[in-house]
Design a protein around this motif. Structure first.
Motif, PDB file in Angstrom:
ATOM      1  N   ALA A  85       0.819  -1.222   0.000  1.00 46.51           N
ATOM      2  CA  ALA A  85       0.000   0.000   0.000  1.00 46.51           C
ATOM      3  C   ALA A  85       0.847   1.263   0.000  1.00 46.51           C
ATOM      4  O   ALA A  85       0.375   2.337  -0.394  1.00 46.51           O
ATOM      5  N   ARG A  86       2.109   1.163   0.427  1.00 43.62           N
ATOM      6  CA  ARG A  86       2.985   2.338   0.463  1.00 43.62           C
ATOM      7  C   ARG A  86       3.501   2.705  -0.924  1.00 43.62           C
ATOM      8  O   ARG A  86       3.993   3.812  -1.123  1.00 43.62           O
ATOM      9  N   VAL A  87       3.389   1.789  -1.862  1.00 44.58           N
ATOM     10  CA  VAL A  87       4.024   1.936  -3.168  1.00 44.58           C
ATOM     11  C   VAL A  87       3.030   2.403  -4.223  1.00 44.58           C
ATOM     12  O   VAL A  87       1.952   1.826  -4.374  1.00 44.58           O
ATOM     13  N   LYS A  88       3.412   3.453  -4.942  1.00 44.95           N
ATOM     14  CA  LYS A  88       2.601   3.921  -6.068  1.00 44.95           C
ATOM     15  C   LYS A  88       3.252   3.624  -7.412  1.00 44.95           C
ATOM     16  O   LYS A  88       2.566   3.548  -8.437  1.00 44.95           O
ATOM     17  N   THR A  89       4.579   3.507  -7.417  1.00 45.38           N
ATOM     18  CA  THR A  89       5.308   3.199  -8.645  1.00 45.38           C
ATOM     19  C   THR A  89       6.335   2.118  -8.352  1.00 45.38           C
ATOM     20  O   THR A  89       7.021   2.162  -7.340  1.00 45.38           O
ATOM     21  N   VAL A  90       6.430   1.133  -9.262  1.00 47.69           N
ATOM     22  CA  VAL A  90       7.418   0.065  -9.166  1.00 47.69           C
ATOM     23  C   VAL A  90       8.519   0.366 -10.174  1.00 47.69           C
ATOM     24  O   VAL A  90       8.251   0.549 -11.363  1.00 47.69           O
ATOM     25  N   MET A  91       9.766   0.432  -9.700  1.00 48.39           N
ATOM     26  CA  MET A  91      10.891   0.765 -10.577  1.00 48.39           C
ATOM     27  C   MET A  91      11.915  -0.370 -10.579  1.00 48.39           C
ATOM     28  O   MET A  91      12.424  -0.757  -9.529  1.00 48.39           O
ATOM     29  N   LEU A  92      12.202  -0.902 -11.763  1.00 48.42           N
ATOM     30  CA  LEU A  92      13.284  -1.853 -11.931  1.00 48.42           C
ATOM     31  C   LEU A  92      14.577  -1.056 -12.089  1.00 48.42           C
ATOM     32  O   LEU A  92      14.687  -0.216 -12.980  1.00 48.42           O
ATOM     33  N   VAL A  93      15.541  -1.321 -11.235  1.00 50.97           N
ATOM     34  CA  VAL A  93      16.839  -0.649 -11.304  1.00 50.97           C
ATOM     35  C   VAL A  93      17.809  -1.638 -11.937  1.00 50.97           C
ATOM     36  O   VAL A  93      18.247  -2.599 -11.306  1.00 50.97           O
ATOM     37  N   LYS A 120      -0.575  -0.387 -11.116  1.00 56.24           N
ATOM     38  CA  LYS A 120       0.464   0.565 -10.714  1.00 56.24           C
ATOM     39  C   LYS A 120       1.465   0.760 -11.846  1.00 56.24           C
ATOM     40  O   LYS A 120       1.844  -0.203 -12.524  1.00 56.24           O
ATOM     41  N   PRO A 121       1.922   1.991 -12.063  1.00 58.84           N
ATOM     42  CA  PRO A 121       2.922   2.233 -13.105  1.00 58.84           C
ATOM     43  C   PRO A 121       4.210   1.470 -12.814  1.00 58.84           C
ATOM     44  O   PRO A 121       4.611   1.329 -11.662  1.00 58.84           O
ATOM     45  N   MET A 122       4.842   1.009 -13.890  1.00 55.34           N
ATOM     46  CA  MET A 122       6.143   0.358 -13.759  1.00 55.34           C
ATOM     47  C   MET A 122       7.153   1.113 -14.604  1.00 55.34           C
ATOM     48  O   MET A 122       6.886   1.460 -15.755  1.00 55.34           O
ATOM     49  N   VAL A 123       8.308   1.348 -14.021  1.00 56.70           N
ATOM     50  CA  VAL A 123       9.376   2.102 -14.670  1.00 56.70           C
ATOM     51  C   VAL A 123      10.626   1.232 -14.670  1.00 56.70           C
ATOM     52  O   VAL A 123      10.844   0.456 -13.740  1.00 56.70           O
ATOM     53  N   ALA A 124      11.437   1.351 -15.707  1.00 56.95           N
ATOM     54  CA  ALA A 124      12.747   0.697 -15.736  1.00 56.95           C
ATOM     55  C   ALA A 124      13.807   1.777 -15.881  1.00 56.95           C
ATOM     56  O   ALA A 124      13.673   2.672 -16.711  1.00 56.95           O
ATOM     57  N   TYR A 125      14.845   1.669 -15.068  1.00 58.26           N
ATOM     58  CA  TYR A 125      15.925   2.663 -15.063  1.00 58.26           C
ATOM     59  C   TYR A 125      17.259   1.952 -15.191  1.00 58.26           C
ATOM     60  O   TYR A 125      17.472   0.878 -14.627  1.00 58.26           O
ATOM     61  N   THR A 126      18.179   2.551 -15.948  1.00 60.89           N
ATOM     62  CA  THR A 126      19.542   2.031 -15.986  1.00 60.89           C
ATOM     63  C   THR A 126      20.562   3.158 -16.068  1.00 60.89           C
ATOM     64  O   THR A 126      20.336   4.164 -16.748  1.00 60.89           O
ATOM     65  N   ASP A 127      21.668   2.957 -15.358  1.00 59.88           N
ATOM     66  CA  ASP A 127      22.836   3.819 -15.528  1.00 59.88           C
ATOM     67  C   ASP A 127      24.040   2.965 -15.913  1.00 59.88           C
ATOM     68  O   ASP A 127      25.178   3.417 -15.879  1.00 59.88           O
ATOM     69  N   GLY A 128      23.770   1.699 -16.256  1.00 58.96           N
ATOM     70  CA  GLY A 128      24.824   0.770 -16.656  1.00 58.96           C
ATOM     71  C   GLY A 128      24.408   0.019 -17.905  1.00 58.96           C
ATOM     72  O   GLY A 128      24.342   0.574 -18.999  1.00 58.96           O
ATOM     73  N   LEU A 129      24.094  -1.269 -17.736  1.00 59.90           N
ATOM     74  CA  LEU A 129      23.679  -2.117 -18.845  1.00 59.90           C
ATOM     75  C   LEU A 129      22.205  -2.468 -18.726  1.00 59.90           C
ATOM     76  O   LEU A 129      21.731  -2.832 -17.651  1.00 59.90           O
ATOM     77  N   MET A 130      21.491  -2.362 -19.840  1.00 56.16           N
ATOM     78  CA  MET A 130      20.128  -2.877 -19.961  1.00 56.16           C
ATOM     79  C   MET A 130      20.079  -3.596 -21.302  1.00 56.16           C
ATOM     80  O   MET A 130      19.567  -3.104 -22.292  1.00 56.16           O
ATOM     81  N   CYS A 131      20.660  -4.797 -21.300  1.00 52.07           N
ATOM     82  CA  CYS A 131      20.903  -5.496 -22.562  1.00 52.07           C
ATOM     83  C   CYS A 131      20.219  -6.858 -22.600  1.00 52.07           C
ATOM     84  O   CYS A 131      20.079  -7.534 -21.588  1.00 52.07           O
ATOM     85  N   SER A 132      19.813  -7.228 -23.788  1.00 51.49           N
ATOM     86  CA  SER A 132      19.280  -8.543 -24.104  1.00 51.49           C
ATOM     87  C   SER A 132      18.177  -8.943 -23.116  1.00 51.49           C
ATOM     88  O   SER A 132      17.153  -8.283 -23.047  1.00 51.49           O
TER      89      SER A 132
END
Length: 261
Positions: A85-93, A120-132
């Motif tokens: 219930a605390r979460v409004k957005t799920v982010m894959l790091v 709920k919205p889902m977001v994906a974030y990367t500052d490295g590799l997001m491959c294959s």
């Protein structure tokens, strides 16, 4: 108890080609004497942060400290965060070169089902590799964020076959594989593939790559599906990402503010 993970000859993989040797070494050469429990997801404000870091595979949850990321653990944490219930957005790091085929599409299906059910919205974030495989997991997100120097893409599938028959010949050795059918144990023991066997392996690789490409097209539209990677700076222009950010903190702030709107 020691556990050794392996990638077998001809196993199809969803991984950045430059990282495959490191992955093979990790799977074949490292023996694990137990492992630690994976960390729970973090919550920053109302954004859940789910770690996707390392080589993706099934059954490696106890060994994530050694550079692996478990498909089942990722799906479970997405479910838990979606129910929180605390979460409004799920982010894959994400910082992963990809990984094994086995378990990837199933993980994607589970995440899609959870996302559809929770709303709920889902977001994906990367500052490295997001491959294959890591991009396959991320492509269904509502929004993909990247830093300028991240590496994104590598849509496709590959395998490698070691043909050691020449070396065996030099040593005066011959491998005689006794099999029940002409394609049983194709290429086993580093023997040569016939042209027909090679075609069957290629067909399998193409079928997996087609599933991946179709999913990317359904969720992202027209994106490069020829296996190339792009630097984050160019990722928005080719459709692999939606927005550039400076770091994870900026990505989280962006969605904290969106959640207040």
């Amino acid at each position: 108890m020691k556990t050794t993970l392996q990638i077998n000859n001809n196993d199809p993989v969803l991984i950045h080609p430059d990282r495959i040797q490191a992955a093979i070494k990790a799977f074949e050469s490292i023996e694990f004497e137990g492992g630690s429990d994976p960390e729970d997801y973090e919550i920053d404000g109302d954004v859940a942060l789910i770690k996707v870091a390392g080589v993706l595979a099934r059954g490696v949850e106890d060994f994530e400290d050694y550079g692996f990321a478990d498909y089942s653990r990722i799906a479970r944490q997405v479910q838990e965060a979606s129910n929180d219930a605390r979460v409004k957005t799920v982010m894959l790091v994400v910082d992963s070169p990809g990984g094994m085929v086995n378990g990837c599409a199933e993980c994607v299906d589970m995440i899609d089902s959870i996302k559809a059910e929770s709303g709920k919205p889902m977001v994906a974030y990367t500052d490295g590799l997001m491959c294959s495989a890591a991009y396959w997991l991320s492509a269904g997100a509502d929004y993909i964020l990247a830093t300028k120097t991240a590496t994104i893409g590598s849509i496709g599938c590959l395998t490698a076959h070691l043909d050691a028959t020449g070396a065996y010949d030099q040593m005066g050795l011959k491998i005689d594989v006794i099999r029940s059918g002409q394609h049983k144990a194709a290429g086993a023991y580093n023997t040569s593939l016939t042209s027909e066997q090679r075609m069957l392996v290629q067909d399998e690789i193409n079928a997996i790559a087609e599933q991946f490409a179709n999913y990317a097209f359904e969720n992202r539209g027209s994106v490069p599906i020829d296996g190339r990677t792009v630097i984050g700076y160019d990722s928005v222009a080719v459709g692999l990402a939606d927005e550039l950010v400076g770091d994870l903190q900026e990505a989280v702030r962006l969605f904290k503010s969106k959640n207040k709107d």
